[in-house]
Structure formats: C-alpha cells, structure tokens
Scaffold this motif. Structure first.
Motif, PDB file in Angstrom:
ATOM      1  N   ASP A 178     -62.475  25.781  -9.027  1.00 61.37           N
ATOM      2  CA  ASP A 178     -62.968  24.841  -8.019  1.00 61.37           C
ATOM      3  C   ASP A 178     -63.155  23.431  -8.576  1.00 61.37           C
ATOM      4  O   ASP A 178     -63.325  22.475  -7.811  1.00 61.37           O
ATOM      5  CB  ASP A 178     -64.320  25.308  -7.469  1.00 61.37           C
ATOM      6  CG  ASP A 178     -64.200  26.536  -6.599  1.00 61.37           C
ATOM      7  OD1 ASP A 178     -63.099  26.797  -6.101  1.00 61.37           O
ATOM      8  OD2 ASP A 178     -65.213  27.242  -6.434  1.00 61.37           O
ATOM      9  N   ILE A 179     -63.153  23.302  -9.899  1.00 66.05           N
ATOM     10  CA  ILE A 179     -63.538  22.033 -10.513  1.00 66.05           C
ATOM     11  C   ILE A 179     -62.643  20.867 -10.096  1.00 66.05           C
ATOM     12  O   ILE A 179     -63.170  19.785  -9.758  1.00 66.05           O
ATOM     13  CB  ILE A 179     -63.610  22.189 -12.050  1.00 66.05           C
ATOM     14  CG1 ILE A 179     -64.917  22.917 -12.402  1.00 66.05           C
ATOM     15  CG2 ILE A 179     -63.539  20.836 -12.762  1.00 66.05           C
ATOM     16  CD1 ILE A 179     -65.109  23.196 -13.878  1.00 66.05           C
ATOM     17  N   PRO A 180     -61.310  20.974 -10.085  1.00 70.81           N
ATOM     18  CA  PRO A 180     -60.506  19.811  -9.649  1.00 70.81           C
ATOM     19  C   PRO A 180     -60.832  19.348  -8.229  1.00 70.81           C
ATOM     20  O   PRO A 180     -60.945  18.139  -7.974  1.00 70.81           O
ATOM     21  CB  PRO A 180     -59.067  20.332  -9.754  1.00 70.81           C
ATOM     22  CG  PRO A 180     -59.130  21.389 -10.814  1.00 70.81           C
ATOM     23  CD  PRO A 180     -60.463  22.065 -10.594  1.00 70.81           C
ATOM     24  N   ALA A 181     -60.997  20.303  -7.302  1.00 76.81           N
ATOM     25  CA  ALA A 181     -61.309  19.922  -5.920  1.00 76.81           C
ATOM     26  C   ALA A 181     -62.698  19.300  -5.823  1.00 76.81           C
ATOM     27  O   ALA A 181     -62.901  18.311  -5.105  1.00 76.81           O
ATOM     28  CB  ALA A 181     -61.211  21.137  -5.007  1.00 76.81           C
ATOM     29  N   LEU A 182     -63.654  19.869  -6.540  1.00 76.70           N
ATOM     30  CA  LEU A 182     -65.002  19.312  -6.535  1.00 76.70           C
ATOM     31  C   LEU A 182     -65.006  17.903  -7.125  1.00 76.70           C
ATOM     32  O   LEU A 182     -65.653  16.993  -6.609  1.00 76.70           O
ATOM     33  CB  LEU A 182     -65.947  20.211  -7.327  1.00 76.70           C
ATOM     34  CG  LEU A 182     -66.389  21.508  -6.667  1.00 76.70           C
ATOM     35  CD1 LEU A 182     -67.142  22.373  -7.676  1.00 76.70           C
ATOM     36  CD2 LEU A 182     -67.266  21.236  -5.466  1.00 76.70           C
ATOM     37  N   HIS A 194     -70.955   3.605  -4.327  1.00 82.63           N
ATOM     38  CA  HIS A 194     -71.317   2.587  -5.317  1.00 82.63           C
ATOM     39  C   HIS A 194     -70.299   1.439  -5.382  1.00 82.63           C
ATOM     40  O   HIS A 194     -70.414   0.572  -6.238  1.00 82.63           O
ATOM     41  CB  HIS A 194     -71.456   3.238  -6.695  1.00 82.63           C
ATOM     42  CG  HIS A 194     -72.536   4.278  -6.766  1.00 82.63           C
ATOM     43  ND1 HIS A 194     -73.857   3.997  -6.518  1.00 82.63           N
ATOM     44  CD2 HIS A 194     -72.476   5.617  -7.033  1.00 82.63           C
ATOM     45  CE1 HIS A 194     -74.575   5.108  -6.645  1.00 82.63           C
ATOM     46  NE2 HIS A 194     -73.764   6.102  -6.950  1.00 82.63           N
ATOM     47  N   ARG A 195     -69.298   1.479  -4.489  1.00 80.51           N
ATOM     48  CA  ARG A 195     -68.299   0.412  -4.410  1.00 80.51           C
ATOM     49  C   ARG A 195     -67.620   0.189  -5.751  1.00 80.51           C
ATOM     50  O   ARG A 195     -67.523  -0.940  -6.251  1.00 80.51           O
ATOM     51  CB  ARG A 195     -68.952  -0.882  -3.896  1.00 80.51           C
ATOM     52  CG  ARG A 195     -69.554  -0.747  -2.507  1.00 80.51           C
ATOM     53  CD  ARG A 195     -70.172  -2.040  -2.021  1.00 80.51           C
ATOM     54  NE  ARG A 195     -70.760  -1.879  -0.703  1.00 80.51           N
ATOM     55  CZ  ARG A 195     -71.388  -2.840  -0.036  1.00 80.51           C
ATOM     56  NH1 ARG A 195     -71.481  -4.069  -0.564  1.00 80.51           N
ATOM     57  NH2 ARG A 195     -71.907  -2.621   1.167  1.00 80.51           N
ATOM     58  N   ARG A 196     -67.158   1.301  -6.323  1.00 83.46           N
ATOM     59  CA  ARG A 196     -66.468   1.257  -7.596  1.00 83.46           C
ATOM     60  C   ARG A 196     -64.973   1.451  -7.381  1.00 83.46           C
ATOM     61  O   ARG A 196     -64.540   2.060  -6.391  1.00 83.46           O
ATOM     62  CB  ARG A 196     -67.001   2.362  -8.522  1.00 83.46           C
ATOM     63  CG  ARG A 196     -68.502   2.288  -8.767  1.00 83.46           C
ATOM     64  CD  ARG A 196     -68.871   1.030  -9.528  1.00 83.46           C
ATOM     65  NE  ARG A 196     -68.317   1.065 -10.882  1.00 83.46           N
ATOM     66  CZ  ARG A 196     -68.255   0.018 -11.699  1.00 83.46           C
ATOM     67  NH1 ARG A 196     -68.686  -1.166 -11.289  1.00 83.46           N
ATOM     68  NH2 ARG A 196     -67.749   0.149 -12.904  1.00 83.46           N
ATOM     69  N   PRO A 197     -64.134   0.943  -8.315  1.00 83.57           N
ATOM     70  CA  PRO A 197     -62.678   1.007  -8.128  1.00 83.57           C
ATOM     71  C   PRO A 197     -62.057   2.343  -8.552  1.00 83.57           C
ATOM     72  O   PRO A 197     -60.846   2.526  -8.397  1.00 83.57           O
ATOM     73  CB  PRO A 197     -62.177  -0.119  -9.039  1.00 83.57           C
ATOM     74  CG  PRO A 197     -63.172  -0.153 -10.158  1.00 83.57           C
ATOM     75  CD  PRO A 197     -64.507   0.146  -9.508  1.00 83.57           C
ATOM     76  N   THR A 198     -62.861   3.264  -9.069  1.00 84.57           N
ATOM     77  CA  THR A 198     -62.335   4.518  -9.609  1.00 84.57           C
ATOM     78  C   THR A 198     -61.682   5.355  -8.509  1.00 84.57           C
ATOM     79  O   THR A 198     -62.301   5.634  -7.481  1.00 84.57           O
ATOM     80  CB  THR A 198     -63.467   5.334 -10.267  1.00 84.57           C
ATOM     81  OG1 THR A 198     -64.281   4.467 -11.039  1.00 84.57           O
ATOM     82  CG2 THR A 198     -62.900   6.430 -11.141  1.00 84.57           C
ATOM     83  N   THR A 199     -60.439   5.780  -8.763  1.00 83.69           N
ATOM     84  CA  THR A 199     -59.717   6.560  -7.753  1.00 83.69           C
ATOM     85  C   THR A 199     -59.059   7.809  -8.315  1.00 83.69           C
ATOM     86  O   THR A 199     -58.680   8.701  -7.548  1.00 83.69           O
ATOM     87  CB  THR A 199     -58.614   5.700  -7.093  1.00 83.69           C
ATOM     88  OG1 THR A 199     -57.743   5.197  -8.123  1.00 83.69           O
ATOM     89  CG2 THR A 199     -59.224   4.536  -6.324  1.00 83.69           C
ATOM     90  N   THR A 200     -58.887   7.900  -9.634  1.00 88.82           N
ATOM     91  CA  THR A 200     -58.179   9.039 -10.223  1.00 88.82           C
ATOM     92  C   THR A 200     -59.000   9.651 -11.348  1.00 88.82           C
ATOM     93  O   THR A 200     -59.888   9.011 -11.921  1.00 88.82           O
ATOM     94  CB  THR A 200     -56.809   8.612 -10.784  1.00 88.82           C
ATOM     95  OG1 THR A 200     -57.016   7.642 -11.822  1.00 88.82           O
ATOM     96  CG2 THR A 200     -55.923   8.039  -9.694  1.00 88.82           C
ATOM     97  N   ILE A 201     -58.664  10.892 -11.671  1.00 85.54           N
ATOM     98  CA  ILE A 201     -59.311  11.576 -12.783  1.00 85.54           C
ATOM     99  C   ILE A 201     -58.231  12.136 -13.690  1.00 85.54           C
ATOM    100  O   ILE A 201     -57.277  12.779 -13.225  1.00 85.54           O
ATOM    101  CB  ILE A 201     -60.254  12.691 -12.293  1.00 85.54           C
ATOM    102  CG1 ILE A 201     -60.928  13.387 -13.478  1.00 85.54           C
ATOM    103  CG2 ILE A 201     -59.546  13.693 -11.394  1.00 85.54           C
ATOM    104  CD1 ILE A 201     -62.090  14.264 -13.065  1.00 85.54           C
ATOM    105  N   SER A 202     -58.348  11.869 -14.977  1.00 84.62           N
ATOM    106  CA  SER A 202     -57.306  12.247 -15.924  1.00 84.62           C
ATOM    107  C   SER A 202     -57.363  13.732 -16.255  1.00 84.62           C
ATOM    108  O   SER A 202     -58.382  14.407 -16.049  1.00 84.62           O
ATOM    109  CB  SER A 202     -57.462  11.441 -17.215  1.00 84.62           C
ATOM    110  OG  SER A 202     -58.654  11.837 -17.900  1.00 84.62           O
ATOM    111  N   GLU A 236     -59.528   4.872 -13.455  1.00 79.15           N
ATOM    112  CA  GLU A 236     -59.542   6.251 -13.947  1.00 79.15           C
ATOM    113  C   GLU A 236     -60.950   6.658 -14.360  1.00 79.15           C
ATOM    114  O   GLU A 236     -61.657   5.923 -15.039  1.00 79.15           O
ATOM    115  CB  GLU A 236     -58.601   6.402 -15.138  1.00 79.15           C
ATOM    116  CG  GLU A 236     -58.405   7.854 -15.559  1.00 79.15           C
ATOM    117  CD  GLU A 236     -57.278   8.010 -16.575  1.00 79.15           C
ATOM    118  OE1 GLU A 236     -56.121   8.190 -16.135  1.00 79.15           O
ATOM    119  OE2 GLU A 236     -57.561   7.939 -17.773  1.00 79.15           O
ATOM    120  N   LEU A 237     -61.347   7.844 -13.937  1.00 79.28           N
ATOM    121  CA  LEU A 237     -62.684   8.353 -14.227  1.00 79.28           C
ATOM    122  C   LEU A 237     -62.815   8.701 -15.709  1.00 79.28           C
ATOM    123  O   LEU A 237     -61.949   9.374 -16.278  1.00 79.28           O
ATOM    124  CB  LEU A 237     -62.956   9.601 -13.389  1.00 79.28           C
ATOM    125  CG  LEU A 237     -64.399  10.118 -13.383  1.00 79.28           C
ATOM    126  CD1 LEU A 237     -65.272   9.216 -12.515  1.00 79.28           C
ATOM    127  CD2 LEU A 237     -64.458  11.554 -12.860  1.00 79.28           C
TER     128      LEU A 237
END
Length: 308
Positions: A178-182, A194-202, A236-237
């Motif tokens: 479940d971790i990727p979906a969460l 928080h109006r941050r630019p982060t959109t992807t997770i490596s 990137e997160l």
C-alpha cells in the motif's frame, strides 16, 4: 481518503457491502491504522450521509463525564451542570456516531450503551424522558474485546451487539504494497495544503519508506510524508532515513509509552497533582485536560502519580 481506502481492497469491499445498511460496525486494529477514515467512509456511502457524523473518543473523556458526553444531561443533574447539554447520541440523530476506544468504557456506561442499541432511546442524566434516537453506531478499538469479555472487563451482551459486522485493519507493516499509493495520496494532499512544488517521489524514497516497520501505522506515515513535503525544495520528495526509528514496532511502542508516562508523572509532580488551570499538568504538557485524563487512564495513573 480515496487512495487510502482504495489500496485496501478487502476493506473497501466490506465498506461497500455494509454501508447501505444500518448494521452496527466494529472496526478493529492497532492505533493509527485509519479507523476513523473507515468510519467516515461508511457514513459517506450510507443513506445517512445528510445527517451528522459525530466522532467521540471514549479514552479521551473524563471518566466522571462520559455518560454526560454520550447521553447528555439536564440542568442541575450534578454539580456544575448549569444548563441542559445535548449528548453525542442526540447530536448524531439520523446520522452516524463513531465511538472510538469503546473498550475503555466503564461498566455503567456499557450498560447504558447497550440500552441505546437495544431500544433506540437515550435518557439524559437528571431527566426522566426517554428520547428516541435513530443513530448508526460505528465503534472501534485497538483491544481484543473477546479477551476482555473472557476476563470479565467487558460485557458479553454489548460485545455481541457491537460485533455485528467487524472490519479489521491490518497494520501498515503487514501491507507494504500500500505504501506507493499512500505516499502519492499524502504527497498530493500536503503539497496542496502547504503550497509546495513537490509532485514526484523517487524510487530511493520509496525504498526508504518500505524498509521501515511503521509502529505508528498510517498516522506515523502521514506525518513523515508531511514533513518530507515541507523540507523538500524541488519537485521530488526527499525522505531522510534518520527520521525513521530503527527499533521494532513493539520496542518502539513500549519506548513511546514509557516516555509518555514519564512526562505525565513529571508534570503531575510539578503541578502537585493539579490538572486544570495555569501551571496545571495539562497546560505543562500542552494538552487539553480531557486528553490528559485519557492518557492517565491508559497508563493507570492517578493525580498523585500512583496507580489506579
């Protein structure tokens, strides 16, 4: 919500099956597994969706006032009852009452709760009127209620009334898929908040998340993702492995409990056992008095720091 529930196929199917009914649901699982999210999903998919969703944590209520909170009271019912109070059951009329930590309720409150479930009426403290209520009850606990029944600390008849349709939430360490979906769900949520630019997770960050046992379950996971969103500068997160505990879930839970108990004992000692007001233990800990009472009950503490 959608990502969290959607990732748990068995839980989603159970919600879809029971939501349209008025059956009482008992949600079981460790602390932090998302029991209130499931309760809200049940409400949102039910025919009571236009009614209120009223959450109440049984462990966080002052023991002497639990009955008043749930069932209400009339003016003059007890010292300090200066006006009528409408209880949580009446507030949830034609809606859903989510009663968390139901296993913490005292014996007399268990009796009153059983009557509401059997007869569909409440009586305010200090009043003689039987007030009809139409409420869908969703209860939750991290305790083994069947074991509590065998030990004599929880009523068997109430357990059977609550356990009409049980839904069990497994801990996050047992559902790592479940971790990727969460992560994607909470990343999008907190980036917007928080109006941050982060959109992807490596892939590296996902491996870091997957390697952790998550003793705090979804609640801990959510907090880590929020922190990562705040500190990440680019799109990137970034997840720092140092944020995550290396001890086992049981060891970590025990350590947290011991530390919490020690902090409460120190605050009670510094406040001479006083809970309320300036300099009271609740203020010293940054907690509401009702929350502190709930934590004291959990650790078996009295105002003088002794056991109950």
């Amino acid at each position: 919500m959608t990502a969290l529930i959607g990732a748990l196929a068995a839980v989603r199917r159970a919600i879809e099956r029971v939501a349209a009914t008025d059956a009482t649901v008992l949600i079981l699982g460790e602390t932090g597994t998302g029991k209130e999210l499931v309760a809200r999903a049940l409400h949102e998919q039910s025919r009571r969706v236009r009614g209120a969703f009223v959450p109440v944590n049984g462990a966080a209520l002052v023991p002497a006032l639990v009955a008043s909170e749930l069932f209400g009271h009339e003016s003059g019912a007890f010292t300090g009852a200066v006006k009528r109070r409408i209880g949580r059951f009446e507030q949830a009329h034609n809606g859903t009452l989510f009663l968390d930590e139901v296993g913490d309720l005292a014996a007399d409150v268990q009796v009153a709760l059983l009557r509401v479930l059997q007869e569909g009426i409440v009586e305010r403290l200090g009043g003689g009127d039987a007030i009809p209520v139409s409420v869908r009850l969703v209860a939750a606990t991290n305790r083994d209620l069947a074991a509590e029944v065998r030990a004599g600390s929880f009523r068997a008849d109430l357990f059977y009334r609550l356990n009409v349709f049980p839904i069990t939430l497994p801990p996050l360490r047992e559902r790592k898929t479940d971790i990727p979906a969460l992560a994607a769900h909470f990343l999008a949520h907190f980036a917007e908040r928080h109006r941050r630019p982060t959109t992807t997770i490596s892939a590296r960050a996902l491996r870091t998340l997957d390697a952790h046992d998550w003793p705090g379950n979804v609640r801990e996971f959510q907090n880590v993702i929020e922190r990562a969103v705040i500190v990440s500068d680019g799109t990137e997160l970034v997840v720092d492995p140092a944020w995550l505990a290396t001890t086992s879930p049981v060891e970590t839970a025990r350590t947290w409990a011991e530390q919490e108990k020690a902090r409460i004992l120190a605050a009670l000692k510094a406040a001479d056992g006083r809970i309320y007001g300036p300099g009271g233990a609740a203020q010293r800990l940054g907690l509401k008095p009702t929350t502190l009472y709930g934590k004291m009950r959990k650790h078996g503490l009295t105002r003088d720091g002794g056991g109950t």
